[in-house]
Motif scaffolding. Structure first.
Motif, PDB file in Angstrom:
ATOM      1  N   LYS A 150       0.976  -1.450   0.062  1.00 15.21           N
ATOM      2  CA  LYS A 150      -0.373   0.093  -0.090  1.00 15.21           C
ATOM      3  C   LYS A 150       0.827   1.477   0.253  1.00 15.21           C
ATOM      4  N   ARG A 151       1.997   1.289   0.619  1.00 16.01           N
ATOM      5  CA  ARG A 151       2.770   2.333   0.717  1.00 16.01           C
ATOM      6  C   ARG A 151       3.073   2.654  -0.318  1.00 16.01           C
ATOM      7  N   THR A 152       3.918   1.730  -1.089  1.00 10.97           N
ATOM      8  CA  THR A 152       4.266   2.113  -2.197  1.00 10.97           C
ATOM      9  C   THR A 152       3.777   2.718  -3.033  1.00 10.97           C
ATOM     10  N   ASP A 153       2.590   1.500  -3.139  1.00  7.09           N
ATOM     11  CA  ASP A 153       1.201   1.768  -4.555  1.00  7.09           C
ATOM     12  C   ASP A 153       0.787   3.658  -4.194  1.00  7.09           C
ATOM     13  N   ILE A 203       3.526   5.605  -5.732  1.00  4.59           N
ATOM     14  CA  ILE A 203       3.443   5.269  -7.342  1.00  4.59           C
ATOM     15  C   ILE A 203       2.245   6.544  -8.259  1.00  4.59           C
ATOM     16  N   ASP A 204       0.477   6.348  -6.865  1.00  8.31           N
ATOM     17  CA  ASP A 204      -0.442   7.091  -7.624  1.00  8.31           C
ATOM     18  C   ASP A 204      -0.266   8.253  -7.658  1.00  8.31           C
ATOM     19  N   THR A 205       0.746   8.883  -6.559  1.00  8.95           N
ATOM     20  CA  THR A 205       0.870  10.475  -6.033  1.00  8.95           C
ATOM     21  C   THR A 205       1.935  10.156  -7.737  1.00  8.95           C
ATOM     22  N   MET A 206       3.104   9.380  -8.046  1.00 10.00           N
ATOM     23  CA  MET A 206       3.826  10.287  -8.662  1.00 10.00           C
ATOM     24  C   MET A 206       3.020  10.817  -9.975  1.00 10.00           C
ATOM     25  N   VAL A 207       2.068   9.179 -10.485  1.00  8.06           N
ATOM     26  CA  VAL A 207       1.163   9.245 -11.370  1.00  8.06           C
ATOM     27  C   VAL A 207       0.629  10.327 -11.941  1.00  8.06           C
ATOM     28  N   VAL A 228       6.505  12.010  -2.217  1.00 10.67           N
ATOM     29  CA  VAL A 228       6.550  10.499  -2.238  1.00 10.67           C
ATOM     30  C   VAL A 228       7.355  10.365  -0.600  1.00 10.67           C
ATOM     31  N   ARG A 229       8.700  10.941  -0.837  1.00  7.55           N
ATOM     32  CA  ARG A 229       9.487  10.687   0.681  1.00  7.55           C
ATOM     33  C   ARG A 229       9.050  10.377   1.994  1.00  7.55           C
ATOM     34  N   GLN A 247      12.493  -7.944   5.993  1.00  7.57           N
ATOM     35  CA  GLN A 247      12.537  -8.438   5.353  1.00  7.57           C
ATOM     36  C   GLN A 247      10.922  -8.323   4.379  1.00  7.57           C
ATOM     37  N   HIS A 248       9.648  -8.010   5.316  1.00  7.87           N
ATOM     38  CA  HIS A 248       9.162  -8.159   4.838  1.00  7.87           C
ATOM     39  C   HIS A 248       8.374  -7.167   4.294  1.00  7.87           C
ATOM     40  N   LYS A 249       9.078  -5.828   5.108  1.00  3.71           N
ATOM     41  CA  LYS A 249       8.223  -4.353   4.809  1.00  3.71           C
ATOM     42  C   LYS A 249       8.998  -3.868   3.975  1.00  3.71           C
ATOM     43  N   ASP A 250       8.485  -2.614   3.867  1.00  2.00           N
ATOM     44  CA  ASP A 250       8.158  -2.378   2.385  1.00  2.00           C
ATOM     45  C   ASP A 250       8.604  -0.521   3.268  1.00  2.00           C
ATOM     46  N   SER A 251       9.999  -0.431   3.089  1.00  2.00           N
ATOM     47  CA  SER A 251      10.493   1.057   3.097  1.00  2.00           C
ATOM     48  C   SER A 251      11.914   0.863   2.500  1.00  2.00           C
ATOM     49  N   PRO A 252      11.977   2.005   2.879  1.00  2.00           N
ATOM     50  CA  PRO A 252      13.617   2.106   2.105  1.00  2.00           C
ATOM     51  C   PRO A 252      13.833   1.597   2.872  1.00  2.00           C
TER      52      PRO A 252
END
Length: 345
Positions: free
Chosen positions: A191-194, A197-201, A256-257, A304-309
């Motif tokens: 959700k976080r990455t998507d 990406i929605d913001t950039m789109v 985005v960051r 390893q499962h976290k969606d973060s930098p």
């Protein structure tokens, strides 16, 4: 004396004045964007920072020249009919600024598309189209400076204006569509990455469509009516829209960051008790049964499962799940590296 100014002259004077006022207002917005950019992104490459400064200087040049042209028209040569029929070279400054701003900003976005796709067969035709519109714009600028006549530009070179604006609008539309396509296919399911990406789109479509639609509107008005009030307002302000779109895209990175680095809400323990534990070493899994009372606590690493930098992995911590004795025995025998065993406090 106001009654003398009718028809074409009224559109010409009014359109030039209002267009320059709107362009000056956009220049103020651009100035704020430039100042904030240099404050927020000191780590950007020198070439990007120099491009931003160069675009700002180009708009300063246009604003000064157009203001001087209006002063020459309205104050110094108000009673001179020949001065009204043929403008000075400063009148072409807005077209010169548009020519420079468009090729620089479009090339910048092509470079960003190259970073996303690394496909030469996509980038080469797009950059060739950008260079083509720059060539038509330069030709129009040279002819307009030679002629210095509104009638000749509006009638003899009307086709050149249409071709230039059509190619320019096509470039903007293709850039927006390619950016949207490439970003959309980078979605991961997190959700976080998507959301980022929605913001950039969204901003890619918004900035690209703004210049595209303005070029199309300007092409339609100028091809049918020439130097009218609306054509001058849209034409003079078009040059400022390109650097604003580029700076908006650069500033978008801050949002985005923040979306990528914002802490996520931890899942409740009741949900974690039925979570699937995955071993990154063996690729196997064990489904935990619903909670049963036990004195054993398992710490499940989430890095390893976290969606973060990558830089924030050490700050993620771990989740605790209470297991039954049977489940704990199964995990011990499996030797999973993702979990640690300890006593419940």
């Amino acid at each position: 004396m106001v009654r003398i100014i009718k028809g074409a002259l009224e559109d010409l004077f009014g359109g030039t004045f209002v267009g320059n006022v709107c362009s000056t207002f956009l220049f103020g917005i651009l100035t704020v964007q430039v100042v904030l950019y240099y404050i927020r992104f000191p780590q950007d490459g020198k070439w990007i920072r120099r491009i931003v400064g160069f675009l700002w200087v180009a708009i300063v040049f246009q604003t000064v020249c157009m203001t001087k042209m209006i002063w020459w028209w309205h104050i110094q040569n108000y009673f001179n009919p020949q001065a009204l029929a043929k403008p000075k070279w400063e009148f072409s400054s807005y077209h010169l600024a548009t020519t420079i701003e468009s090729v620089v900003v479009q090339s910048f976005f092509v470079y960003r598309i190259w970073g996303l796709s690394s496909n030469i067969y996509v980038i080469a035709p797009l950059q060739a189209l950008v260079i083509t519109q720059f060539a038509f714009a330069t030709t129009l600028l040279i002819e307009a400076d030679i002629a210095l006549s509104f009638d000749e530009v509006a009638h003899k070179w009307n086709w050149l204006v249409r071709v230039w604006l059509a190619i320019q609008a096509t470039c903007d539309a293709l850039i927006a569509m390619l950016m949207t396509f490439l970003l959309w296919h980078r979605k991961t399911g997190f959700k976080r990455t998507d959301r980022a990406i929605d913001t950039m789109v969204y901003w890619s479509v918004a900035t690209g469509s703004a210049t595209c639609f303005q070029s199309i509107i300007l092409m339609g008005i100028f091809s049918h009516f020439g130097f009218t009030f609306s054509a001058l307002v849209f034409g003079i302000t078009l040059s400022s829209m390109y650097p604003i779109s580029m700076l908006t895209s650069l500033h978008m990175r801050s949002k985005v960051r923040k979306q990528l680095s914002a802490p996520s809400t931890s899942e409740p323990l009741k949900a974690l008790r039925t979570k699937v534990v995955i071993s990154r070493e063996r690729g196997e899994f064990i489904a935990l049964a619903p909670y049963q009372p036990s004195n054993l606590v398992v710490n499940i690493h989430r890095s390893q499962h976290k969606d973060s930098p990558r830089s924030n992995i050490d700050q993620l911590g771990r989740d605790q799940v209470c297991l039954s004795d049977a489940e704990a025995s199964t995990l011990r025998n499996s030797n999973y590296s993702d979990v640690e065993f300890g006593s419940a406090k």
